[in-house]
Scaffold this motif. Structure first.
Motif, PDB file in Angstrom:
ATOM      1  N   GLY A  27      -8.022   9.707  15.228  1.00 46.63           N
ATOM      2  CA  GLY A  27      -8.560  10.337  14.045  1.00 46.63           C
ATOM      3  C   GLY A  27      -9.130  11.715  14.337  1.00 46.63           C
ATOM      4  N   PRO A  28      -9.899  12.284  13.416  1.00 47.26           N
ATOM      5  CA  PRO A  28     -10.349  11.650  12.179  1.00 47.26           C
ATOM      6  C   PRO A  28      -9.207  11.461  11.177  1.00 47.26           C
ATOM      7  CG  PRO A  28     -10.958  13.963  12.192  1.00 47.26           C
ATOM      8  CD  PRO A  28     -10.394  13.672  13.556  1.00 47.26           C
ATOM      9  N   TRP A  29      -9.293  10.363  10.429  1.00 45.65           N
ATOM     10  CA  TRP A  29      -8.279  10.056   9.440  1.00 45.65           C
ATOM     11  C   TRP A  29      -8.651  10.688   8.104  1.00 45.65           C
ATOM     12  CZ3 TRP A  29      -3.785   7.524  10.679  1.00 45.65           C
ATOM     13  CH2 TRP A  29      -3.736   6.975  11.966  1.00 45.65           C
ATOM     14  N   SER A  30      -7.638  11.044   7.356  1.00 42.53           N
ATOM     15  CA  SER A  30      -7.847  11.677   6.057  1.00 42.53           C
ATOM     16  C   SER A  30      -8.528  10.716   5.091  1.00 42.53           C
ATOM     17  CB  SER A  30      -6.499  12.101   5.470  1.00 42.53           C
ATOM     18  OG  SER A  30      -5.744  10.948   5.088  1.00 42.53           O
ATOM     19  N   LYS A  31      -8.970  11.264   3.984  1.00 38.73           N
ATOM     20  CA  LYS A  31      -9.448  10.401   2.916  1.00 38.73           C
ATOM     21  C   LYS A  31      -8.279   9.560   2.408  1.00 38.73           C
ATOM     22  CE  LYS A  31     -13.222  13.331   1.268  1.00 38.73           C
ATOM     23  NZ  LYS A  31     -13.806  14.059   0.106  1.00 38.73           N
ATOM     24  N   PRO A  32      -8.532   8.313   2.030  1.00 34.03           N
ATOM     25  CA  PRO A  32      -7.444   7.444   1.578  1.00 34.03           C
ATOM     26  C   PRO A  32      -6.724   8.007   0.356  1.00 34.03           C
ATOM     27  CG  PRO A  32      -9.420   6.173   2.049  1.00 34.03           C
ATOM     28  CD  PRO A  32      -9.827   7.616   2.082  1.00 34.03           C
ATOM     29  N   ILE A  33      -5.408   7.941   0.396  1.00 35.66           N
ATOM     30  CA  ILE A  33      -4.558   8.372  -0.714  1.00 35.66           C
ATOM     31  C   ILE A  33      -4.107   7.114  -1.466  1.00 35.66           C
ATOM     32  CG2 ILE A  33      -2.410   9.519  -1.361  1.00 35.66           C
ATOM     33  CD1 ILE A  33      -2.608  10.959   1.421  1.00 35.66           C
ATOM     34  N   TYR A  34      -4.483   6.992  -2.710  1.00 34.32           N
ATOM     35  CA  TYR A  34      -4.071   5.822  -3.489  1.00 34.32           C
ATOM     36  C   TYR A  34      -2.560   5.854  -3.724  1.00 34.32           C
ATOM     37  CZ  TYR A  34      -3.268   2.655  -7.366  1.00 34.32           C
ATOM     38  OH  TYR A  34      -2.765   1.657  -8.171  1.00 34.32           O
ATOM     39  N   LEU A  35      -1.913   4.708  -3.502  1.00 30.11           N
ATOM     40  CA  LEU A  35      -0.465   4.610  -3.673  1.00 30.11           C
ATOM     41  C   LEU A  35      -0.087   3.786  -4.895  1.00 30.11           C
ATOM     42  CD1 LEU A  35       0.507   3.992   0.068  1.00 30.11           C
ATOM     43  CD2 LEU A  35       0.738   6.134  -1.212  1.00 30.11           C
TER      44      LEU A  35
ATOM     45  N   MET B  55      -6.918  -6.319  -0.288  1.00 29.25           N
ATOM     46  CA  MET B  55      -6.812  -7.413  -1.242  1.00 29.25           C
ATOM     47  C   MET B  55      -8.215  -7.742  -1.755  1.00 29.25           C
ATOM     48  SD  MET B  55      -4.930  -9.582  -2.883  1.00 29.25           S
ATOM     49  CE  MET B  55      -3.361  -9.355  -2.039  1.00 29.25           C
ATOM     50  N   HIS B  56      -8.392  -7.665  -3.067  1.00 30.36           N
ATOM     51  CA  HIS B  56      -9.701  -7.895  -3.668  1.00 30.36           C
ATOM     52  C   HIS B  56      -9.861  -9.330  -4.156  1.00 30.36           C
ATOM     53  CE1 HIS B  56     -10.420  -3.566  -3.651  1.00 30.36           C
ATOM     54  NE2 HIS B  56      -9.221  -3.402  -4.198  1.00 30.36           N
ATOM     55  N   ASN B  57      -8.805  -9.899  -4.692  1.00 30.34           N
ATOM     56  CA  ASN B  57      -8.925 -11.195  -5.351  1.00 30.34           C
ATOM     57  C   ASN B  57      -7.568 -11.885  -5.389  1.00 30.34           C
ATOM     58  OD1 ASN B  57      -9.912 -13.254  -7.356  1.00 30.34           O
ATOM     59  ND2 ASN B  57      -8.465 -12.161  -8.651  1.00 30.34           N
ATOM     60  N   MET B  58      -7.575 -13.205  -5.174  1.00 33.01           N
ATOM     61  CA  MET B  58      -6.338 -13.978  -5.210  1.00 33.01           C
ATOM     62  C   MET B  58      -6.381 -15.075  -6.270  1.00 33.01           C
ATOM     63  SD  MET B  58      -5.913 -14.285  -1.078  1.00 33.01           S
ATOM     64  CE  MET B  58      -4.439 -15.309  -1.129  1.00 33.01           C
ATOM     65  N   ASN B  59      -7.428 -15.128  -7.056  1.00 31.07           N
ATOM     66  CA  ASN B  59      -7.561 -16.194  -8.047  1.00 31.07           C
ATOM     67  C   ASN B  59      -6.424 -16.149  -9.066  1.00 31.07           C
ATOM     68  OD1 ASN B  59      -9.917 -17.016  -6.844  1.00 31.07           O
ATOM     69  ND2 ASN B  59     -11.263 -15.948  -8.268  1.00 31.07           N
ATOM     70  N   GLY B  60      -5.959 -17.337  -9.415  1.00 29.24           N
ATOM     71  CA  GLY B  60      -4.901 -17.439 -10.414  1.00 29.24           C
ATOM     72  C   GLY B  60      -3.578 -16.886  -9.958  1.00 29.24           C
ATOM     73  N   ASN B  61      -3.466 -16.584  -8.640  1.00 31.02           N
ATOM     74  CA  ASN B  61      -2.255 -15.983  -8.095  1.00 31.02           C
ATOM     75  C   ASN B  61      -1.912 -14.650  -8.749  1.00 31.02           C
ATOM     76  OD1 ASN B  61      -1.328 -17.323  -5.885  1.00 31.02           O
ATOM     77  ND2 ASN B  61       0.040 -18.697  -6.999  1.00 31.02           N
ATOM     78  N   LEU B  62      -2.916 -13.980  -9.335  1.00 28.34           N
ATOM     79  CA  LEU B  62      -2.665 -12.662  -9.915  1.00 28.34           C
ATOM     80  C   LEU B  62      -2.692 -11.573  -8.854  1.00 28.34           C
ATOM     81  CD1 LEU B  62      -4.533 -12.687 -13.340  1.00 28.34           C
ATOM     82  CD2 LEU B  62      -2.086 -12.585 -12.921  1.00 28.34           C
ATOM     83  N   PHE B  63      -3.483 -11.771  -7.818  1.00 32.64           N
ATOM     84  CA  PHE B  63      -3.547 -10.855  -6.678  1.00 32.64           C
ATOM     85  C   PHE B  63      -3.911  -9.421  -7.112  1.00 32.64           C
ATOM     86  CE2 PHE B  63      -1.286 -12.899  -2.858  1.00 32.64           C
ATOM     87  CZ  PHE B  63      -1.784 -14.146  -3.194  1.00 32.64           C
ATOM     88  N   ASP B  64      -5.199  -9.159  -7.116  1.00 34.31           N
ATOM     89  CA  ASP B  64      -5.692  -7.810  -7.380  1.00 34.31           C
ATOM     90  C   ASP B  64      -5.811  -7.080  -6.048  1.00 34.31           C
ATOM     91  OD1 ASP B  64      -6.197  -8.035 -10.273  1.00 34.31           O
ATOM     92  OD2 ASP B  64      -7.694  -9.516  -9.672  1.00 34.31           O
ATOM     93  N   GLN B  65      -4.968  -6.070  -5.851  1.00 34.19           N
ATOM     94  CA  GLN B  65      -4.975  -5.327  -4.598  1.00 34.19           C
ATOM     95  C   GLN B  65      -4.677  -3.861  -4.855  1.00 34.19           C
ATOM     96  OE1 GLN B  65      -1.857  -7.845  -4.401  1.00 34.19           O
ATOM     97  NE2 GLN B  65      -1.405  -6.352  -5.992  1.00 34.19           N
ATOM     98  N   ASP B  66      -5.056  -3.028  -3.876  1.00 27.50           N
ATOM     99  CA  ASP B  66      -4.753  -1.602  -3.915  1.00 27.50           C
ATOM    100  C   ASP B  66      -4.180  -1.195  -2.565  1.00 27.50           C
ATOM    101  OD1 ASP B  66      -5.845  -1.024  -6.560  1.00 27.50           O
ATOM    102  OD2 ASP B  66      -7.813  -1.356  -5.643  1.00 27.50           O
ATOM    103  N   ASN B  67      -3.166  -0.329  -2.603  1.00 26.31           N
ATOM    104  CA  ASN B  67      -2.541   0.188  -1.389  1.00 26.31           C
ATOM    105  C   ASN B  67      -2.875   1.664  -1.211  1.00 26.31           C
ATOM    106  OD1 ASN B  67      -1.016  -2.192  -0.500  1.00 26.31           O
ATOM    107  ND2 ASN B  67       0.114  -1.919  -2.408  1.00 26.31           N
ATOM    108  N   TYR B  68      -3.166   2.030   0.049  1.00 30.03           N
ATOM    109  CA  TYR B  68      -3.580   3.385   0.369  1.00 30.03           C
ATOM    110  C   TYR B  68      -2.824   3.890   1.601  1.00 30.03           C
ATOM    111  CZ  TYR B  68      -7.641   2.290  -2.573  1.00 30.03           C
ATOM    112  OH  TYR B  68      -8.463   1.916  -3.606  1.00 30.03           O
ATOM    113  N   ALA B  69      -2.749   5.217   1.717  1.00 31.35           N
ATOM    114  CA  ALA B  69      -2.207   5.871   2.910  1.00 31.35           C
ATOM    115  C   ALA B  69      -3.254   6.823   3.465  1.00 31.35           C
ATOM    116  CB  ALA B  69      -0.929   6.631   2.579  1.00 31.35           C
ATOM    117  N   MET B  70      -3.266   6.969   4.796  1.00 30.63           N
ATOM    118  CA  MET B  70      -4.131   7.921   5.481  1.00 30.63           C
ATOM    119  C   MET B  70      -3.340   8.563   6.601  1.00 30.63           C
ATOM    120  SD  MET B  70      -7.502   5.494   5.691  1.00 30.63           S
ATOM    121  CE  MET B  70      -6.484   4.026   5.732  1.00 30.63           C
TER     122      MET B  70
END
Length: 558
Positions: free
Chosen positions: A119-127, A97-112
């Protein structure tokens, strides 16, 4: 040690929110949120579901997990941990979660993924970036699905949104096909989140958290014969909660809901569940919980992890074995699995001989050689001062969770400041806005190194100027005795026997979710800052955390 088959809640006391549990063979793993703390995502291990030790942390790559500037309570939210039986790989899904201002919620989800839990865990996979609390489900036909809370930002639409289903292709390392909304909640409590999918006897079970992360929280279960729905709600919903009555709060943005505090509940804020089928063919749900200070609704220890034993009913629903829906302070252990009467509280006695305890973590970034080293002075850890504890960027602080209402925290240090803006010492820390700092610093009034307490409360600074003490030799042992909602700092020179109080007893209830407005918990640690020339350093000889319960047990033995 006496034996018992009773598990005492919480199983992970202190700041361990949003638990997810996984079994591989006879070993159990549990992951929790870490928010703005680094490294990201802690994984604990257990063999009896009652006692857990920190096994590893997942995200050590500061080039990926960029936490500098992160406002509490942003950062790493609600990790998901699964094991794919077909490929024998572990999977982590996480939200940043990057930002919650204005209830817009800027976030990114990843899988590893990884071949082992360490581990070692893989490089993050953007979802995706559609919402948060995403989790991965490996179906028995070989397909994989991601379920996520779709955070709806549109005016006039129900908030927070719906649970959405998307197929995931591990070979393509991406989501494929369309996005399907499968649920808008199994109750009218609102604040829908934390979806997990499970499958049993041809039924797909969707487990969610509803009612907010506070006093109206609950674990909710729905089911369908088709993974895309429609899903029907368990008539008992929520199946685990601290507020076992029905209420309507859809579209209510208040997630804390202090008005729903239930004085008769053994534990509070119970929700956000994760299901496990044990090697003994039994079922349990780990879930979020909290314990307010007696006579208050303030939870200084933060959100914790608890567990309940579950049973399947004849008509295919999952209910607590204890009956009812009110979360219990104890639950039955697994059949024929020994639980010893060891404390679940963590004890730290760090002397920095060869390493730094992995339970000591840092805010906003890793502890690396740019500000912390064991090489400069054998048997000591050297901390170079950077920005103040009000900063969200370069903060020289190592800390761990406080997990008992009565706890003693100690450190021993040597520090020779030459400017009033150079400080080092013992810290109680909630976030960048709320902390207490018993510190050595240069006092122009005293004309030498002094010892005094500085307080950060809701981004405002205060100092206990009348209680400062001259320490010209720059060496001190500092202790904090936490007694429920208060702390008393003390100090002594190395080699002395008696402790002397420094400052008054200080109310620490402002370092709680209810007062600070966050989702973390009280941490204790040691650190330094330098707003002069960023050149000063402090050497720490030891760091200890001892819950009073452990001290009492030791006293009984002697």
């Amino acid at each position: 040690m006496t034996q018992s088959n009773i598990i005492q809640n919480p199983i992970l006391p202190g700041f361990t929110p949003d638990p997810v549990i996984l079994r591989v063979g006879k070993v159990y793993y549990l992951a929790t949120s870490t928010f703005h703390w680094f490294p990201g995502i802690q994984i604990f291990e257990s063999s009896d579901l009652a006692h857990w030790t920190l096994r590893t942390s997942v995200i050590h790559d500061a080039n990926f997990l960029k936490l500098k500037g992160t406002a509490t309570p942003c950062g790493v939210w609600a990790p998901d941990l699964t094991f794919d039986e077909r490929t024998q790989k572990f999977w982590i899904v996480m939200c940043q979660m990057h930002n919650m201002n204005g209830n817009l919620f800027d976030q990114d989800n990843y899988a590893m993924f990884a071949d082992t839990i360490d581990g070692p865990w893989s490089k993050p996979i953007y979802l995706n970036s559609i919402g948060f609390d995403a989790s991965l489900f490996h179906d028995d036909d070989g397909k994989h699905y991601l379920v996520t809370l779709e955070w709806d930002t549109r005016k006039g639409y129900q908030h927070p949104g719906a649970i959405v289903l998307e197929e995931f292709d591990p070979e393509q390392k991406s989501l494929v096909g369309k996005t399907t909304r499968i649920s808008r909640g199994g109750t009218d409590r609102g604040c829908l989140e934390a979806p997990h999918l499970y499958k049993r006897n041809g039924w797909y079970y969707l487990m969610t958290a509803e009612g907010g992360t506070g006093y109206g929280h609950g674990v909710v279960i729905q089911r369908s014969r088709n993974i895309q729905g429609p899903y029907e709600s368990d008539p008992m919903n929520p199946v685990i909660t601290s507020t076992p009555y029905k209420y309507f709060r859809r579209n209510d943005p208040d997630s804390l809901r202090i008005d729903l505090y239930n004085a008769k509940a053994p534990m509070q804020k119970c929700g956000h569940g994760s299901l496990v089928h044990t090697h003994t063919d039994e079922w349990y749900i780990v879930h979020l919980s909290a314990r307010p200070l007696p006579g208050t609704t303030n939870c200084t220890l933060g959100r914790e992890t608890s567990i309940q034993k579950m049973i399947w009913t004849d008509d295919g629903w999952l209910h607590m074995k204890s009956g009812g829906t009110l979360a219990q302070a104890t639950t039955e252990g697994m059949t024929n699995v020994e639980i010893k009467s060891e404390s679940q509280l963590q004890v730290i006695n760090e002397s920095f001989d060869t390493s730094i305890d992995q339970r000591l973590i840092s805010p906003y970034g890793p502890h690396d050689e740019s500000w912390v080293t064991l090489d400069a002075r054998p048997g000591w850890v050297r901390i170079y001062g950077r920005q103040s504890f009000f900063s969200r960027f370069d903060v020289s602080l190592l800390a761990t969770r406080i997990d008992s209402f009565q706890t003693t925290v100690e450190t021993s240090l040597e520090f020779h400041p030459i400017h009033y803006s150079q400080s080092a010492g013992l810290v109680l820390y909630y976030d960048d806005c709320n902390w207490l700092f018993a510190r050595l610093y240069y006092s122009e009034t005293l004309g030498t190194t002094g010892l005094a307490i500085m307080k950060g409360e809701k981004s405002q600074k205060d100092e206990y100027l009348l209680d400062r003490i001259a320490v010209p030799e720059g060496k001190a042992e500092i202790k904090a005795i936490i007694d429920y909602g208060e702390v008393q700092f003390s100090w002594r020179r190395p080699g002395e026997q008696d402790w002397q109080h420094i400052g008054p007893k200080i109310d620490i209830q402002y370092m709680s979710d209810e007062q600070a407005g966050g989702f973390t918990g009280l941490m204790a640690g040691f650190g330094a800052w330098d707003a002069y020339r960023r050149q000063s350093y402090a050497d720490f000889d030891s760091f200890k955390i001892t819950p009073k319960q452990i001290c009492d047990q030791f006293d009984e033995l002697i």
